[in-house]
Write a protein that holds these residues in place. Structure first.
Motif, PDB file in Angstrom:
ATOM      1  N   PRO A 112       0.825  -1.202   0.000  1.00  0.00           N
ATOM      2  CA  PRO A 112       0.000   0.000   0.000  1.00  0.00           C
ATOM      3  C   PRO A 112       0.865   1.260   0.000  1.00  0.00           C
ATOM      4  O   PRO A 112       1.895   1.310   0.673  1.00  0.00           O
ATOM      5  CB  PRO A 112      -0.819  -0.119   1.288  1.00  0.00           C
ATOM      6  N   VAL A 113       0.461   2.227  -0.784  1.00  0.00           N
ATOM      7  CA  VAL A 113       1.177   3.496  -0.904  1.00  0.00           C
ATOM      8  C   VAL A 113       0.208   4.626  -0.579  1.00  0.00           C
ATOM      9  O   VAL A 113      -0.886   4.687  -1.143  1.00  0.00           O
ATOM     10  CB  VAL A 113       1.727   3.679  -2.339  1.00  0.00           C
ATOM     11  N   LEU A 114       0.618   5.504   0.317  1.00  0.00           N
ATOM     12  CA  LEU A 114      -0.169   6.695   0.638  1.00  0.00           C
ATOM     13  C   LEU A 114       0.329   7.824  -0.266  1.00  0.00           C
ATOM     14  O   LEU A 114       1.460   8.283  -0.133  1.00  0.00           O
ATOM     15  CB  LEU A 114      -0.008   7.069   2.115  1.00  0.00           C
ATOM     16  N   ASN A 115      -0.505   8.221  -1.208  1.00  0.00           N
ATOM     17  CA  ASN A 115      -0.142   9.280  -2.145  1.00  0.00           C
ATOM     18  C   ASN A 115      -0.231  10.642  -1.457  1.00  0.00           C
ATOM     19  O   ASN A 115      -1.050  10.835  -0.555  1.00  0.00           O
ATOM     20  CB  ASN A 115      -1.074   9.242  -3.362  1.00  0.00           C
ATOM     21  N   ASP A 116       0.596  11.569  -1.882  1.00  0.00           N
ATOM     22  CA  ASP A 116       0.572  12.927  -1.323  1.00  0.00           C
ATOM     23  C   ASP A 116      -0.699  13.652  -1.729  1.00  0.00           C
ATOM     24  O   ASP A 116      -1.250  13.407  -2.801  1.00  0.00           O
ATOM     25  CB  ASP A 116       1.770  13.739  -1.826  1.00  0.00           C
ATOM     26  N   GLY A 117      -1.140  14.551  -0.888  1.00  0.00           N
ATOM     27  CA  GLY A 117      -2.224  15.453  -1.253  1.00  0.00           C
ATOM     28  C   GLY A 117      -3.554  15.142  -0.599  1.00  0.00           C
ATOM     29  O   GLY A 117      -3.708  14.167   0.137  1.00  0.00           O
ATOM     30  N   PHE A 163      -9.898   5.556  -1.033  1.00  0.00           N
ATOM     31  CA  PHE A 163     -10.037   6.918  -0.531  1.00  0.00           C
ATOM     32  C   PHE A 163     -10.628   6.820   0.867  1.00  0.00           C
ATOM     33  O   PHE A 163     -11.704   6.256   1.059  1.00  0.00           O
ATOM     34  CB  PHE A 163     -10.917   7.751  -1.472  1.00  0.00           C
ATOM     35  N   VAL A 164      -9.875   7.313   1.833  1.00  0.00           N
ATOM     36  CA  VAL A 164     -10.284   7.312   3.235  1.00  0.00           C
ATOM     37  C   VAL A 164     -10.259   8.748   3.724  1.00  0.00           C
ATOM     38  O   VAL A 164      -9.628   9.607   3.098  1.00  0.00           O
ATOM     39  CB  VAL A 164      -9.351   6.420   4.096  1.00  0.00           C
ATOM     40  N   ALA A 165     -10.925   9.022   4.824  1.00  0.00           N
ATOM     41  CA  ALA A 165     -10.870  10.377   5.382  1.00  0.00           C
ATOM     42  C   ALA A 165      -9.407  10.788   5.506  1.00  0.00           C
ATOM     43  O   ALA A 165      -8.553   9.982   5.915  1.00  0.00           O
ATOM     44  CB  ALA A 165     -11.565  10.426   6.738  1.00  0.00           C
ATOM     45  N   HIS A 166      -9.101  12.018   5.138  1.00  0.00           N
ATOM     46  CA  HIS A 166      -7.711  12.459   5.077  1.00  0.00           C
ATOM     47  C   HIS A 166      -6.962  12.202   6.387  1.00  0.00           C
ATOM     48  O   HIS A 166      -5.821  11.737   6.379  1.00  0.00           O
ATOM     49  CB  HIS A 166      -7.625  13.937   4.681  1.00  0.00           C
ATOM     50  N   ALA A 167      -7.602  12.469   7.500  1.00  0.00           N
ATOM     51  CA  ALA A 167      -6.949  12.268   8.799  1.00  0.00           C
ATOM     52  C   ALA A 167      -6.630  10.799   9.062  1.00  0.00           C
ATOM     53  O   ALA A 167      -5.727  10.483   9.842  1.00  0.00           O
ATOM     54  CB  ALA A 167      -7.825  12.818   9.918  1.00  0.00           C
ATOM     55  N   ASP A 168      -7.345   9.880   8.412  1.00  0.00           N
ATOM     56  CA  ASP A 168      -7.140   8.443   8.610  1.00  0.00           C
ATOM     57  C   ASP A 168      -6.085   7.849   7.685  1.00  0.00           C
ATOM     58  O   ASP A 168      -5.784   6.658   7.775  1.00  0.00           O
ATOM     59  CB  ASP A 168      -8.456   7.680   8.404  1.00  0.00           C
ATOM     60  N   GLY A 169      -5.539   8.629   6.769  1.00  0.00           N
ATOM     61  CA  GLY A 169      -4.598   8.101   5.789  1.00  0.00           C
ATOM     62  C   GLY A 169      -3.430   7.331   6.373  1.00  0.00           C
ATOM     63  O   GLY A 169      -3.206   6.159   6.014  1.00  0.00           O
ATOM     64  N   PRO A 170      -2.665   7.922   7.299  1.00  0.00           N
ATOM     65  CA  PRO A 170      -1.521   7.187   7.861  1.00  0.00           C
ATOM     66  C   PRO A 170      -1.933   5.921   8.620  1.00  0.00           C
ATOM     67  O   PRO A 170      -1.266   4.888   8.521  1.00  0.00           O
ATOM     68  CB  PRO A 170      -0.867   8.207   8.799  1.00  0.00           C
ATOM     69  N   ARG A 171      -3.031   5.996   9.339  1.00  0.00           N
ATOM     70  CA  ARG A 171      -3.497   4.822  10.091  1.00  0.00           C
ATOM     71  C   ARG A 171      -3.975   3.729   9.133  1.00  0.00           C
ATOM     72  O   ARG A 171      -3.718   2.541   9.335  1.00  0.00           O
ATOM     73  CB  ARG A 171      -4.618   5.223  11.054  1.00  0.00           C
ATOM     74  N   ALA A 172      -4.648   4.123   8.045  1.00  0.00           N
ATOM     75  CA  ALA A 172      -5.082   3.153   7.036  1.00  0.00           C
ATOM     76  C   ALA A 172      -3.876   2.457   6.417  1.00  0.00           C
ATOM     77  O   ALA A 172      -3.896   1.244   6.179  1.00  0.00           O
ATOM     78  CB  ALA A 172      -5.919   3.843   5.962  1.00  0.00           C
ATOM     79  N   LEU A 173      -2.822   3.209   6.164  1.00  0.00           N
ATOM     80  CA  LEU A 173      -1.595   2.634   5.616  1.00  0.00           C
ATOM     81  C   LEU A 173      -1.052   1.562   6.560  1.00  0.00           C
ATOM     82  O   LEU A 173      -0.675   0.467   6.116  1.00  0.00           O
ATOM     83  CB  LEU A 173      -0.562   3.734   5.381  1.00  0.00           C
ATOM     84  N   ASP A 174      -1.030   1.842   7.854  1.00  0.00           N
ATOM     85  CA  ASP A 174      -0.561   0.862   8.844  1.00  0.00           C
ATOM     86  C   ASP A 174      -1.431  -0.391   8.849  1.00  0.00           C
ATOM     87  O   ASP A 174      -0.922  -1.514   8.916  1.00  0.00           O
ATOM     88  CB  ASP A 174      -0.533   1.475  10.241  1.00  0.00           C
ATOM     89  N   VAL A 175      -2.751  -0.214   8.781  1.00  0.00           N
ATOM     90  CA  VAL A 175      -3.679  -1.358   8.769  1.00  0.00           C
ATOM     91  C   VAL A 175      -3.423  -2.228   7.545  1.00  0.00           C
ATOM     92  O   VAL A 175      -3.372  -3.464   7.634  1.00  0.00           O
ATOM     93  CB  VAL A 175      -5.148  -0.869   8.803  1.00  0.00           C
ATOM     94  N   LEU A 176      -3.242  -1.592   6.396  1.00  0.00           N
ATOM     95  CA  LEU A 176      -3.039  -2.350   5.159  1.00  0.00           C
ATOM     96  C   LEU A 176      -1.683  -3.049   5.141  1.00  0.00           C
ATOM     97  O   LEU A 176      -1.563  -4.172   4.641  1.00  0.00           O
ATOM     98  CB  LEU A 176      -3.203  -1.432   3.956  1.00  0.00           C
ATOM     99  N   ARG A 177      -0.668  -2.414   5.685  1.00  0.00           N
ATOM    100  CA  ARG A 177       0.644  -3.075   5.784  1.00  0.00           C
ATOM    101  C   ARG A 177       0.553  -4.306   6.676  1.00  0.00           C
ATOM    102  O   ARG A 177       1.133  -5.345   6.375  1.00  0.00           O
ATOM    103  CB  ARG A 177       1.679  -2.097   6.326  1.00  0.00           C
ATOM    104  N   ALA A 178      -0.172  -4.194   7.782  1.00  0.00           N
ATOM    105  CA  ALA A 178      -0.344  -5.339   8.677  1.00  0.00           C
ATOM    106  C   ALA A 178      -1.121  -6.452   7.978  1.00  0.00           C
ATOM    107  O   ALA A 178      -0.789  -7.638   8.134  1.00  0.00           O
ATOM    108  CB  ALA A 178      -1.057  -4.896   9.952  1.00  0.00           C
ATOM    109  N   LEU A 179      -2.125  -6.102   7.190  1.00  0.00           N
ATOM    110  CA  LEU A 179      -2.903  -7.101   6.450  1.00  0.00           C
ATOM    111  C   LEU A 179      -2.000  -7.840   5.458  1.00  0.00           C
ATOM    112  O   LEU A 179      -2.099  -9.067   5.319  1.00  0.00           O
ATOM    113  CB  LEU A 179      -4.067  -6.430   5.725  1.00  0.00           C
ATOM    114  N   ALA A 180      -1.128  -7.125   4.787  1.00  0.00           N
ATOM    115  CA  ALA A 180      -0.229  -7.756   3.811  1.00  0.00           C
ATOM    116  C   ALA A 180       0.746  -8.720   4.496  1.00  0.00           C
ATOM    117  O   ALA A 180       1.141  -9.725   3.886  1.00  0.00           O
ATOM    118  CB  ALA A 180       0.559  -6.675   3.049  1.00  0.00           C
ATOM    119  N   LEU A 181       1.105  -8.451   5.749  1.00  0.00           N
ATOM    120  CA  LEU A 181       2.025  -9.322   6.477  1.00  0.00           C
ATOM    121  C   LEU A 181       1.349 -10.558   7.043  1.00  0.00           C
ATOM    122  O   LEU A 181       2.011 -11.555   7.325  1.00  0.00           O
ATOM    123  CB  LEU A 181       2.715  -8.538   7.602  1.00  0.00           C
TER     124      LEU A 181
END
Length: 135
Positions: free
Chosen positions: A16-21, A112-130
């Motif tokens: 998972p990649v969190l795009n800028d913006g 697309f997730v709420a902007h404030a949730d972006g970093p946390r969503a990235l962590d959740v998805l990284r954990a799912l991939a592992l």
């Protein structure tokens, strides 16, 4: 080039990649896109044309929006006919209390997730991939 259809392989292989913006969803009731806009995505509905745009572009065009999102890309080539990827990702995010809007494109799925949730969503998805067995 055909995409991957195995759910286990998709989950193990996704990066998972969190795009800028900041990104927004806008609707145009008349269905006509103003000149110069470069939407990430669009969808024509009975009620109008939905556009996914960078927030700054929507503001410059004077378009209304009420949801500011972070954009994540699942960097794995998923086949459009793959079964379960959207459900697995949405379930993992839902368990973390994160709302998710999914757009499937030819090569990748985009979230697309709420902007404030972006970093946390990235962590959740990284954990799912592992640990894809945990879905």
């Amino acid at each position: 080039m055909a995409g991957e259809t195995s759910l286990a392989a998709l989950l193990r292989g996704m990066t998972p990649v969190l795009n800028d913006g900041e990104y927004v969803f806008c609707t145009l009731a008349d269905g006509r896109m103003p000149a110069g806009l470069q939407p990430l995505g669009s969808f024509r509905e009975r009620e109008g044309l939905t556009l996914i745009l960078p927030r700054v572009e929507a503001e410059e065009a004077g378009l209304a929006f009420d949801y500011v999102a972070a954009w994540l890309t699942l960097d794995v080539h998923s086949a459009l006919e793959a079964v379960g990827l959207t459900a697995a990702v949405a379930t993992a995010l839902a368990k973390a209390g994160i709302s998710c809007n999914v757009v499937a494109a030819w090569y990748h799925d985009h979230l697309f997730v709420a902007h404030a949730d972006g970093p946390r969503a990235l962590d959740v998805l990284r954990a799912l991939a592992l640990s894809p067995e945990g879905i």
